[in-house]
Design an enzyme around this catalytic site. Structure first.
Site, PDB file in Angstrom:
ATOM      1  N   LYS A 176      72.555  31.334 -23.467  1.00  0.00           N
ATOM      2  CA  LYS A 176      71.257  31.505 -22.792  1.00  0.00           C
ATOM      3  C   LYS A 176      71.472  31.360 -21.305  1.00  0.00           C
ATOM      4  O   LYS A 176      71.837  30.291 -20.805  1.00  0.00           O
ATOM      5  CB  LYS A 176      70.224  30.488 -23.259  1.00  0.00           C
ATOM      6  CG  LYS A 176      68.805  30.842 -22.777  1.00  0.00           C
ATOM      7  CD  LYS A 176      67.846  29.695 -22.786  1.00  0.00           C
ATOM      8  CE  LYS A 176      67.844  28.928 -21.484  1.00  0.00           C
ATOM      9  NZ  LYS A 176      67.320  29.709 -20.332  1.00  0.00           N
ATOM     10  N   GLU A 252      76.678  18.451 -18.538  1.00  0.00           N
ATOM     11  CA  GLU A 252      77.083  18.272 -17.145  1.00  0.00           C
ATOM     12  C   GLU A 252      75.831  18.422 -16.314  1.00  0.00           C
ATOM     13  O   GLU A 252      75.239  19.505 -16.230  1.00  0.00           O
ATOM     14  CB  GLU A 252      78.127  19.306 -16.721  1.00  0.00           C
ATOM     15  CG  GLU A 252      78.752  18.958 -15.380  1.00  0.00           C
ATOM     16  CD  GLU A 252      78.920  20.147 -14.461  1.00  0.00           C
ATOM     17  OE1 GLU A 252      78.338  20.119 -13.360  1.00  0.00           O
ATOM     18  OE2 GLU A 252      79.612  21.093 -14.859  1.00  0.00           O
ATOM     19  N   CYS A 286      75.936  21.184  -7.774  1.00  0.00           N
ATOM     20  CA  CYS A 286      75.667  19.846  -8.297  1.00  0.00           C
ATOM     21  C   CYS A 286      76.609  18.789  -7.730  1.00  0.00           C
ATOM     22  O   CYS A 286      76.249  17.619  -7.649  1.00  0.00           O
ATOM     23  CB  CYS A 286      75.738  19.851  -9.821  1.00  0.00           C
ATOM     24  SG  CYS A 286      77.247  20.568 -10.489  1.00  0.00           S
ATOM     25  N   GLU A 383      68.423  14.375  -6.173  1.00  0.00           N
ATOM     26  CA  GLU A 383      69.179  15.594  -5.911  1.00  0.00           C
ATOM     27  C   GLU A 383      68.259  16.643  -5.284  1.00  0.00           C
ATOM     28  O   GLU A 383      67.229  17.001  -5.856  1.00  0.00           O
ATOM     29  CB  GLU A 383      69.777  16.123  -7.215  1.00  0.00           C
ATOM     30  CG  GLU A 383      70.715  17.300  -7.008  1.00  0.00           C
ATOM     31  CD  GLU A 383      71.351  17.758  -8.310  1.00  0.00           C
ATOM     32  OE1 GLU A 383      72.514  18.188  -8.282  1.00  0.00           O
ATOM     33  OE2 GLU A 383      70.687  17.676  -9.356  1.00  0.00           O
TER      34      GLU A 383
END
Length: 1110
Positions: A176, A252, A286, A383
Site C-alpha cells: 500500500k 520504523e 524521519c 517531529e
C-alpha cells in the site's frame, strides 16, 4: 525531463491493472505549481481484500520456487527500474516535490533488488544432536501473505527494502503506497508486470489509511506487516494486529534526531553534514538531525558556518535542473510546518527563515534556524518534518547526553569529536538505533541494520540478514534417530556418521542391505503384516468408530474426550458443514470438529448419589430470599413456561408460598428439585462466574447473593436419586425443567438423559395412555394431559437440537392421550389459547420431515420421493393458513403472549428450513450437474429455504424490539444461528450483499441478548467461524484468504472420502425421484404455494459483482 504522457493510476491486483471497485479516485497536485497531475484510484475494502486473496492464492506456487528461480524475476525488475529512472524521478518530483537533481532513489531501489536476488540461499536453520536419540533442527519458512505500508517521502527505497526480502524467502506481498505520493509505486507495478512476476505475487494498491491501511492491519490472512511512517499510525497498526490475528508487525517510525558537536570537532564538516541532513528532501526525512547541540566555546562560529551552508540552496520547481530544494509534499504538510514555525518563534530565537517565501506559489518553506529553544518546547519535542532545525548550546558531556536523550524518539543520533574515547562513550550512551560518529543522516551503513529505540519503532531492517529474518517463521523439528537405525543397523549414528551418510546420499554412493530389502517387493505375508501395522499406526479416534457410526450420522468429541453420536436432523452437522466450506485441510468428515469456544458439556458439580444422614433433605433445604426467589420464578414463567407448560400458575404459586412459609418441612425432594431447576434458569446472568462448589455443605453455606445458576444445578442434582425413587408428576417436571437448564448450559447429553428419564416416568404413570388413578380428579387429568404434550414437544426440541433420536416415537408407540381442555384448565397469562394444540400439530409435521428427509437408511436407497417433499411443503403451508387468527404473526398479541406467538412461528420457519436446506446445499455444491428440469425445483426449494431464514430473522428482530428474546433456553439463539448458516450458503452462492447484511443482523441480535449459557457461546463462536470463512463484522472487513464460489465448494466436498461422509454431504449426493409429471409446471400448485418474494436470487450470474466471499 517532463512527465510522461500517460501516467498509471490504477490498482495492480493479481497481475492485472484495475480501477477501484467503487469508482473512487483522489487528486494528486504538483506541490510546486498546485496544478492537477493525476486522478488516482483509491482502493476500497473489497479491493484490499481481493489483493490479499490474490497474494494468498499465489503463495503455494511462489514459495515452492528455489531462490535462484525467484531471483531471475528480481534481476529483470532491477534492469527495468534502471531503464525507467528518469520517468520515476519526474513522477516523484510532480507528486511530492523531490528535485530531479537529488533523485537517487531509482538506482538505489534497483540495487536492492539486485542484492536480494542473490541472498536467498543464506536462509538456513540450525541443527542439534544434543538430545540422545534425536536429530533436532530448526526450519526457516515464509509467513505467507506479507503487507507493506510505505511512506511518501522515499517510496521507492522503502518499497524495495520491504518487498525484496519478503519475496526472496517465499512470501507473497501486498504493497500500500501513500496517498500523497502514489505515482512511482504505480509505475513500479507496470515494471513488475513487464518482469513477468506470477499473478498475485506482488499486488500494489494505494489509498487512505483509514480504509485500505486499516483492512491490511486487521486482516486475518496477513501474517506479517512492515510499516514506515508516523508514530501515531504505528500505534494504530499495532493495536489492530493485536485485535485480529497477532500478526508480526515491524515498525520504523518518526524521529527527533540529535547531533552533538564538540569543540574539538571538524566544524566545517560538521556544519556541512548537519545542514544537509535537515535540508535534504526539504527536511521530510524521519532521521534528519532536527536538534543540534554545539559546545559553548565554538557555538557562534558553528552557527555562522551552519547558517552559511543552510542558505546555499536553490529553491524552485523540482522538475527543473539545478534545483536542490523543493516544496513540502502537500498542503497539509505545508500548514503543519508553518504552525510549528509560529510556535518556534514564541519559544526560541529565530536566526533565519521562519516562513514561506513570498515570491513563489506552491508549498515552499524557507530553511529555518532557531536557537536558545527551551528543551520542553514543542519544536524540540515533536517531529516537524520540514527544513527546521533547533541549535542549542551546551557546556559539559553529561549535560548534553541527558538533553540528547530527553525525547521519546530514538531513531538516529550523531556525535562530532576527534576524541575516540568520547566517541565510544557517546556511541554507547545515546539512545538511538543508529549512531553516527563524525557523520550524520542520511548516512547509514549498508551492511548494518536500521531501526529505532523507544517510540521510533520496533524491529530492524537491513544486514546482515535482519530483513530476511523479519519475514521468516522459525519451526523446531525433532526427528527420532530410530528411523535411521532401521536403515543403518550396523552403524553408530553419531554426528560424524550422520555427516558421512548425508555425503553418501548426495554422491549417490549409499548402500545398505536394509534399503534393498525395503525396495524389494514384499511377499503376501509381509504385505498383510504391513497393512496391519499401518492400521495400528493410524490415529485412533475412538475404538470401532465405524461400527458406532450409522450411515447418516456423525460423531463429535465432547469436552470430556468422549465421542457422541449426532443424527442428521440436528443443527450441529449442518452448521459444521457450512463452517468448514473453506477448509483447505482435508479431514475425516465423519468427525465433527469440537467448538472453538466453551466446553460441551461444561464442568459442573457432580454430587454423589448417596448422602450421609439421609441426604440433603434431612439436613435442610436451601431457599434464596423470597424477593430473589420471586424474581427467578417470574423470569421462568415469562420466558420458559410460556412455551413449556408444567404447572397451573395459581397452584404453583400457592405451593411456593407454602414452601417458604413452612421452611420446606412439607416439601418433597421432587418438588424441591423442580424449584432448584427453576431457580437455576432464573438465576442465569451475564456476569455469572465460572466454577461451582463441590459439596453440599459449601453450597448450603454460601450467601444467597453468591449462588449462581450452576450452584442451583448442583443442589438439584443432589436430589436426583430421591427424584428417581419418587417417580411422580413432580419428578417428571423436575427432570424436564432440569433438562432445559442443562441444555442451555451446553450439557447436551446430560439434558437428553434427564429428558429420557422424565419420559420414562411419564410412561410408568400411563400419561401416554391417558391413565389416571381412580381417585384422580378431572383437573389432575387435564394437568397430566398438558404435561404429556409438553413433554412431546420438548422431546422433539431437545432431540432435534442435539441430534438424538426422539424418545417419543408415534410409529412405535400408540398415544391415546387427548389434548387438554382449555375450558377446564386455563394455560395462564403467558400462553395463548389453542397454542398447545397448534404447536403439537406442527411438531408432528416436523417429525414427519425428519423421518422422510433424514432417514437412517442404507446407501443403496438414497432416493427421496419428490411427491413426499411436495406433500410436506403443502402440509406446512396448510398449517400456516389454518392456525387460529389470534396466533397469526401479523395479528397484534397481548404483551404477555408475544413471546409464545413469535416462538410458534419460529418453529414453523425452522421446520421449513429443515425440509429445504438439503436442496440449498445440493444447489450450492452441484449446481452445474443439475439438469434444467431439476434445477427449477432445486432453485425453488433453495429460495424457500432462504425465504424462511429471512422470515425468521424478521421475527427475531421484532422480538428484540419487544424485549421478548430470551437467553434462558437454547431456542432463540439456535434460531438465530440457523438463519445465519442459511445466509452463509446464500452469500457463498450469490455474493449478494443483502445476505451479508442478514448475517450481520443475526450477529447484532445475538449480542443484544443477555450473554448467558448457549447464547453466550454462540455469540462468541459465530464471529470466529465467520472469520474462518472470511466474513468479519469489524468495519465490514472481509478477512478470508480463500475466494469461495460454487466450483471451489464443490471441489472441497468432492475431495472427501465417501466412506466417511457426514449427513449433509451425503444428502448432497441424494437423488430425488420426480414422480409427479406436473412437477415442473411453473403454474402448478406445488411451485406456486409459497408465494415467494421474487427479490430472492439464487442465480450467481445475477449477483452484484462488487462482492465476493472473502
Amino acid at each position: 525531463m517532463g512527465l510522461p504522457e500517460k501516467i498509471e493510476t490504477r490498482l495492480f491486483i493479481n497481475g492485472e491493472f484495475c480501477e477501484s471497485s467503487d469508482g473512487k479516485t483522489f487528486d494528486i497536485h504538483n506541490p510546486a505549481t498546485l496544478k492537477l497531475v493525476a486522478k488516482v484510484h483509491e482502493a476500497s475494502e473489497q479491493d484490499t481484500d481481493r489483493a490479499v486473496a490474490s497474494a494468498k492464492a499465489a503463495f503455494p506456487s511462489w514459495s515452492k520456487l528455489s531462490p535462484d528461480q525467484r531471483g531471475v524475476y528480481f534481476k529483470k525488475l532491477a534492469k527495468l527500474i534502471r531503464e525507467s529512472n528518469d520517468e520515476l524521478a519526474a513522477l516523484e518530483a510532480a507528486s511530492m516535490g523531490k528535485p530531479l537533481g537529488t533523485f537517487i532513489d531509482g538506482m538505489a531501489c534497483a540495487a536492492k533488488w539486485d542484492h536480494y536476488a542473490e541472498v536467498g540461499y543464506s536462509v538456513q536453520g540450525t541443527t542439534s544432536v544434543q538430545t540422545p536419540g534425536f536429530v533436532n533442527m530448526t526450519l526457516r519458512q515464509p509467513y505467507g501473505v506479507v503487507a507493506a505500508i510505505i511512506p511518501w517521502n522515499v517510496p521507492l527505497l522503502f518499497l524495495a527494502s520491504k518487498l525484496a526480502p519478503a519475496l526472496i524467502v517465499g512470501n507473497t506481498t501486498v504493497l500500500k503506497s501513500s496517498e500523497k505520493a502514489p505515482l512511482t509505486s504505480a509505475k513500479f507495478a507496470t515494471l513488475v508486470e513487464k518482469a513477468g512476476f506470477p499473478p498475485g505475487v506482488i499486488n500494489v494498491i494505494t489509498g487512505f489509511g483509514a480504509v485500505s491501511g486499516s483492512i491490511l492491519s486487521h486482516h486475518m490472512d496477513v501474517r506479517a506487516l512492515s510499516f514506515t511512517g508516523s508514530g501515531r499510525t504505528g500505534r494504530i497498526i499495532q493495536a489492530a494486529a493485536a485485535k485480529s490475528n497477532l500478526k508480526t508487525v515491524l515498525l520504523e517510525l518518526g524521529g527527533k534526531s540529535p547531533a552533538v558537536v564538540f569543540a574539538d570537532a571538524d566544524l566545517e564538516k560538521a556544519a556541512k553534514d548537519t545542514a544537509y541532513s535537515i535540508q535534504w528532501n526539504s527536511g521530510q526525512v524521519c532521521m534528519a538531525n532536527s536538534r543540534v547541540y554545539v559546545q559553548d566555546t565554538v557555538a557562534d562560529k558553528f552557527i555562522e558556518l551552519f547558517k552559511h551552508k543552510f542558505e546555499q540552496i536553490t529553491m524552485g520547481d523540482p522538475l527543473e535542473k539545478g534545483v536542490n530544494h523543493g516544496p513540502q509534499a502537500d498542503e497539509i504538510q505545508h500548514k503543519t510546518v508553518l504552525r510549528y514555525l509560529e510556535m518556534g518563534k514564541q519559544s526560541g530565537d529565530l536566526v533565519t527563515g521562519g516562513g514561506a517565501p513570498s515570491d513563489r506559489e506552491g508549498y515552499y518553506i524557507q530553511p529555518t534556524i532557531f536557537t536558545n529553544t527551551p528543551e520542553d518546547a514543542a519544536v524540540m519535542k515533536e517531529e516537524i518534518f520540514g527544513p527546521v532545525v533547533n541549535i542549542n548550546v551546551f557546556k559539559a558531556e553529561e549535560e548534553v547526553l541527558a538533553k540528547a536523550n530527553n525525547t521519546e524518539y530514538g531513531l538516529y543520533a550523531a556525535v562530532y569529536t576527534k576524541d575516540i574515547d568520547r566517541a565510544l562513550r557517546f556511541a554507547k550512551g545515546l539512545e538511538a538505533g543508529t549512531v553516527g560518529v563524525n557523520c550524520t543522516s542520511p548516512v547509514t551503513g549498508r551492511d548494518m541494520p536500521f531501526g529505532g529505540y523507544k517510540s521510533s519503532g520496533s524491529g530492524r531492517e537491513g544486514e546482515p540478514a535482519y530483513s530476511l529474518n523479519n519475514f521468516l517463521e522459525t519451526k523446531s523439528y525433532q526427528c527420532s534417530i530410530r528411523i535411521l537405525e532401521y536403515f543403518f543397523p550396523d552403524r553408530e549414528l553419531n554426528l560424524p556418521q550422520l555427516r558421512s551418510i548425508a555425503k553418501d546420499i548426495v554422491n549417490g554412493t549409499i548402500t545398505t542391505s536394509i534399503v534393498q530389502q525395503v525396495q524389494a517387493a514384499p511377499t503376501q505375508d509381509q504385505s498383510s503384516s504391513s497393512e496391519e501395522e499401518s492400521q495400528k499406526d493410524e490415529e485412533i479416534v475412538v475404538e470401532s468408530v465405524n461400527d458406532l457410526h450409522e450411515p447418516l450420522g456423525c460423531m463429535m468429541k465432547d469436552s470430556q474426550g468422549k465421542f457422541r453420536y449426532i443424527g442428521a436432523h440436528s443443527e450441529i452437522p449442518f452448521n459444521a458443514a457450512v463452517c468448514t466450506l473453506s477448509d483447505s485441510v482435508r479431514r475425516r468428515s465423519s468427525i465433527i470438529a469440537p467448538p472453538k469456544i466453551g466446553s460441551f458439556p461444561p464442568s459442573l458439580p457432580t454430587p454423589s448419589p448417596s448422602h450421609d444422614g439421609g441426604g440433603i433433605a434431612e439436613e435442610r433445604y436451601y431457599l434464596p430470599p423470597r424477593q430473589l426467589g420471586d424474581r427467578y420464578i417470574s423470569r421462568f414463567l415469562e420466558e420458559v413456561h410460556c412455551t413449556y407448560w408444567f404447572y397451573s400458575i395459581e397452584g404453583f404459586l400457592n405451593r411456593v408460598d407454602s414452601t417458604y412459609s413452612t421452611s420446606c418441612l412439607l416439601a418433597s425432594n421432587s418438588w424441591m428439585c423442580s424449584l432448584y431447576a427453576i431457580f437455576a434458569i432464573g438465576a442465569a446472568t451475564a456476569d455469572e462466574q465460572d466454577g461451582s462448589p463441590q459439596d453440599s455443605a459449601s453450597l448450603l453455606s454460601l450467601p444467597s447473593a453468591e449462588k449462581t445458576s450452576t450452584d442451583y444445578i448442583a443442589l438439584a442434582k443432589q436430589l436426583i436419586p430421591s427424584v428417581y425413587d419418587e417417580a411422580d408428576l413432580d419428578s417428571i417436571r423436575a427432570l424436564a425443567i432440569l433438562s432445559i437448564a442443562l441444555e442451555n448450559l451446553c450439557s447436551r447429553v446430560t439434558s437428553y438423559l434427564y429428558m429420557g428419564a422424565s419420559v420414562q416416568m411419564a410412561y410408568s404413570l400411563g400419561l401416554h395412555r391417558d391413565q389416571m388413578p381412580e381417585s384422580g380428579s378431572s383437573m389432575e387429568r387435564e394437568q397430566s394431559r398438558r404435561i404429556w404434550w409438553t413433554l412431546f414437544m420438548l422431546d422433539q426440541d431437545i432431540a432435534s437440537r442435539g441430534g438424538s433420536p426422539n424418545l417419543i416415537d408415534e410409529r412405535l408407540l400408540k398415544i391415546d392421550t387427548p389434548l387438554p381442555s382449555e375450558q377446564m384448565l386455563y394455560p395462564g397469562m403467558h400462553t395463548p389459547l389453542s397454542w398447545l394444540s397448534t404447536s403439537v400439530e406442527l411438531c408432528r409435521l416436523k417429525r414427519d420431515i425428519v423421518q422422510a428427509v433424514y432417514p437412517e437408511r442404507s446407501s443403496s436407497t438414497k432416493t427421496v420421493s419428490l411427491s413426499t417433499i411436495s406433500a410436506l411443503l403443502l402440509s406446512l403451508q396448510k398449517w400456516l393458513q389454518l392456525i387460529p387468527p389470534h396466533l397469526k404473526h401479523d395479528v397484534p398479541a397481548p404483551p404477555t403472549q408475544k413471546r409464545a406467538v413469535a416462538s410458534l412461528h419460529l418453529h414453523y420457519w425452522s421446520s421449513t428450513i429443515l425440509l429445504c436446506r438439503p436442496f440449498l446445499l445440493y444447489l450450492v455444491l452441484n449446481r452445474n450437474e443439475l439438469s434444467p428440469t431439476k434445477k427449477i425445483w432445486f432453485e425453488r426449494m433453495g429460495k424457500t429455504c432462504i425465504d424462511a431464514a429471512q422470515k425468521s430473522i424478521g421475527i427475531l428482530h421484532q422480538m428484540a424490539n419487544d424485549n421478548t428474546l430470551s437467553s434462558l433456553t437454547a431456542f432463540d439463539s439456535t434460531c438465530i444461528l440457523r438463519a445465519i448458516m442459511i445466509f452463509i450458503l446464500a452469500y457463498a452462492h450469490t455474493k449478494l450483499q443483502c445476505y451479508r447484511s442478514n448475517i450481520e443482523t443475526g450477529l447484532m441480535l445475538l449480542r443484544r441478548m443477555e450473554q448467558v449459557g448457549f447464547c453466550k457461546i454462540v455469540a462468541e463462536e459465530t464471529p470466529v467461524r465467520l472469520a474462518d470463512l472470511g466474513i468479519s463484522e469489524d468495519q465490514k472487513v472481509c478477512n478470508a484468504g480463500v475466494l469461495l464460489d460454487d466450483d471451489l465448494i464443490a471441489q472441497l466436498w468432492g475431495n472427501f472420502d465417501p466412506n466417511f461422509m457426514t449427513p449433509l454431504p451425503s444428502q448432497a449426493s441424494l437423488d430425488f425421484a420426480f414422480d409427479d409429471s406436473s412437477s415442473f409446471d411453473l403454474n402448478s400448485e406445488i411451485l406456486q404455494f409459497t408465494n415467494l418474494d421474487e427479490s430472492i436470487m439464487l442465480d450467481p450470474s445475477q449477483a452484484f459483482s462488487g462482492f465476493d466471499f472473502r
